[in-house]
Enzyme design. Structure first.
Site, PDB file in Angstrom:
ATOM      1  N   THR A 162       0.859  -1.189   0.000  1.00 42.17           N
ATOM      2  CA  THR A 162       0.000   0.000   0.000  1.00 42.17           C
ATOM      3  C   THR A 162       0.894   1.238   0.000  1.00 42.17           C
ATOM      4  OG1 THR A 162      -0.027   0.155   2.397  1.00 42.17           O
ATOM      5  CG2 THR A 162      -1.751  -1.195   1.388  1.00 42.17           C
ATOM      6  N   SER A 163       0.282   2.426  -0.130  1.00 41.70           N
ATOM      7  CA  SER A 163       1.083   3.659  -0.147  1.00 41.70           C
ATOM      8  C   SER A 163       1.788   3.866   1.192  1.00 41.70           C
ATOM      9  CB  SER A 163       0.202   4.859  -0.485  1.00 41.70           C
ATOM     10  OG  SER A 163      -0.886   4.884   0.411  1.00 41.70           O
ATOM     11  N   SER A 164       1.245   3.264   2.259  1.00 40.34           N
ATOM     12  CA  SER A 164       1.898   3.427   3.571  1.00 40.34           C
ATOM     13  C   SER A 164       3.028   2.405   3.748  1.00 40.34           C
ATOM     14  CB  SER A 164       0.873   3.285   4.692  1.00 40.34           C
ATOM     15  OG  SER A 164       0.388   1.955   4.710  1.00 40.34           O
ATOM     16  N   GLY A 165       3.223   1.536   2.749  1.00 36.11           N
ATOM     17  CA  GLY A 165       4.358   0.624   2.797  1.00 36.11           C
ATOM     18  C   GLY A 165       4.031  -0.750   3.354  1.00 36.11           C
TER      19      GLY A 165
END
Ligand SMILES: C[S@@+](CC[C@H](N)C(=O)[O-])C[C@H]1O[C@@H](n2cnc3c(N)ncnc32)[C@H](O)[C@@H]1O
Length: 382
Positions: free
Chosen positions: A83-86
């Protein structure tokens, strides 16, 4: 995989016995498919989550216990995406075999049928279908291009060549329509119009219709001239939600709240949505949409939000009288709506999924009904 090749047949037989003991696998053709198709070929690795938010553990064909685990009657996460949060989250899995068989039996398949599967994943279900119907009867799409390429290779290795396409399943597969059956192995908030259009009259679609992770269930709907109509399966099941792109789905409305600041009340109801899936579906028409659920403050609060920013929190632990604290905030009193739907469900005699059905009209209206499509108890899903 060398040792595996020697004993997988015994594992597959035992898996079939386990599933049969659940009262599923009544059709000898599906037992033959389960015993003939090696699940381990489709699950060369899987991932397990040791704790929420933790890094998933990978088990591969080289790992101790892999073969036995692959032939257990369990779902296995087979692909992750960042995800964009890693964080890496599951985007594909091999469904629990007992559930797959339950769905395949509910599809009432016969040789000569043309079936479209939405959600190729590992390719295992497509292999079971191709074993039963032959390559020419099986079409399968997945939004994950790499998933489709891997599945195609695995199927080819077993001498199977159903039509696999990397595509958005909501479009169906217009170039190959019509189909006698459509089976979706990802959940959909509503049945896409393309599926109804690509189904023969009298054909069946089996899909997990869920507006939210817990509010809905698998439904088998028959195509009539002007509608799709049928019932939910008696037992609840949950699939991963359909994705719009070949990436990890992002959850946008993470709400930061001070739970203690919400308005206070109490409840005698259990906040776990998994214990009240029918009641949550009945609550749905009263909510503005995008219901999310999770736990907060170290699991002390069950926490729900909707898209207008309203939220509610319910203590997971009850006091000695079975009463829990509730906090709510925003325009939509989520817990009050759930409580009202729960009361109505009680008044209707606590119906299980076996008493609920669904009609999908040509304009996209989704109408849930109790016992009879034309009875008094009907709810339109927003
Ligand atoms: C539970 S897995 C499918 C399991 C699969 N039938 C098997 O036997 O391994 C769900 C699949 O749905 C796929 N999926 C999600 N969104 C999709 C979409 N829009 N179109 C097609 N497939 C999609 C996922 O990529 C994932 O592989």
């Amino acid at each position: 995989m060398r040792a595996a090749d020697a004993d997988w047949r015994e594992h597959a037989r035992r898996l079939a016995d386990t599933i049969a003991a659940e009262g599923v696998l009544r059709d000898p053709a599906w037992r033959a498919a389960l015993e003939a198709v090696p699940r381990h070929v489709f699950v060369p690795r899987f991932y397990t989550q040791r704790r929420p938010g933790g890094e998933p553990l990978e088990t591969t064909a080289e790992s101790e216990g892999w073969l036995g685990a692959v032939y257990r009657n369990e779902p296995l996460v087979t692909a992750l995406a960042a995800t964009s949060s890693g964080s890496r989250i599951p985007v594909s899995s091999s469904t629990k075999p007992g559930l797959m068989i339950r769905m395949l039996e509910a599809l009432d398949l016969a040789y000569g049928h043309r079936v479209l599967e939405i959600g190729t994943g590992t390719g295992y279900n497509a292999a079971l279908l191709a074993h039963r119907l032959g390559d020419r009867g099986v079409f399968s799409v997945d939004i994950g291009a790499e998933l489709v390429a891997d599945a195609r290779k695995r199927l080819a290795g077993l001498g199977l060549a159903p039509t696999l396409v990397a595509a958005h399943g909501a479009e169906g597969l217009p170039g190959h329509a019509p189909f006698d059956r459509i089976i979706a192995t990802c959940s959909v908030p509503a049945i896409p119009a393309a599926w109804a259009e690509q189904l023969t009259e009298g054909g069946l679609v089996l899909a997990d219709v869920k507006r939210d992770p817990h509010a809905g269930n698998l439904a088998v709907l028959r195509r009539y001239a002007d509608r799709l109509e049928g019932r939910f399966l008696p037992k609840w099941a949950g699939f991963m939600a359909i994705r719009d792109a070949d990436t990890a789905p992002e959850h946008h409305h993470t709400v930061t709240v001070e739970i203690e600041a919400g308005s206070r009340s109490t409840t005698a109801l259990d906040p776990s949505p998994w214990n009240a899936t029918v009641q949550w579906l009945l609550t749905h028409p009263r909510l503005p949409g995008d219901l999310t659920f999770g736990y907060r403050n170290g699991g002390r609060w069950a926490f729900f939000t909707v898209c207008d920013g309203s939220w509610c929190a319910v203590r997971t632990e009850a006091d000695q009288d079975g009463i829990r604290e509730v906090r709510q905030s925003g325009r939509t009193a989520i817990w009050d709506e759930f409580t009202r739907a729960h009361q109505r469900w009680e008044d209707d005699g606590r119906p299980g999924w076996d008493r609920l059905g669904l009609t999908v009209l040509a304009d996209g209206t989704h109408r849930v009904w109790l016992d009879r499509p034309d009875g008094d108890a009907r709810w339109e899903l927003p």
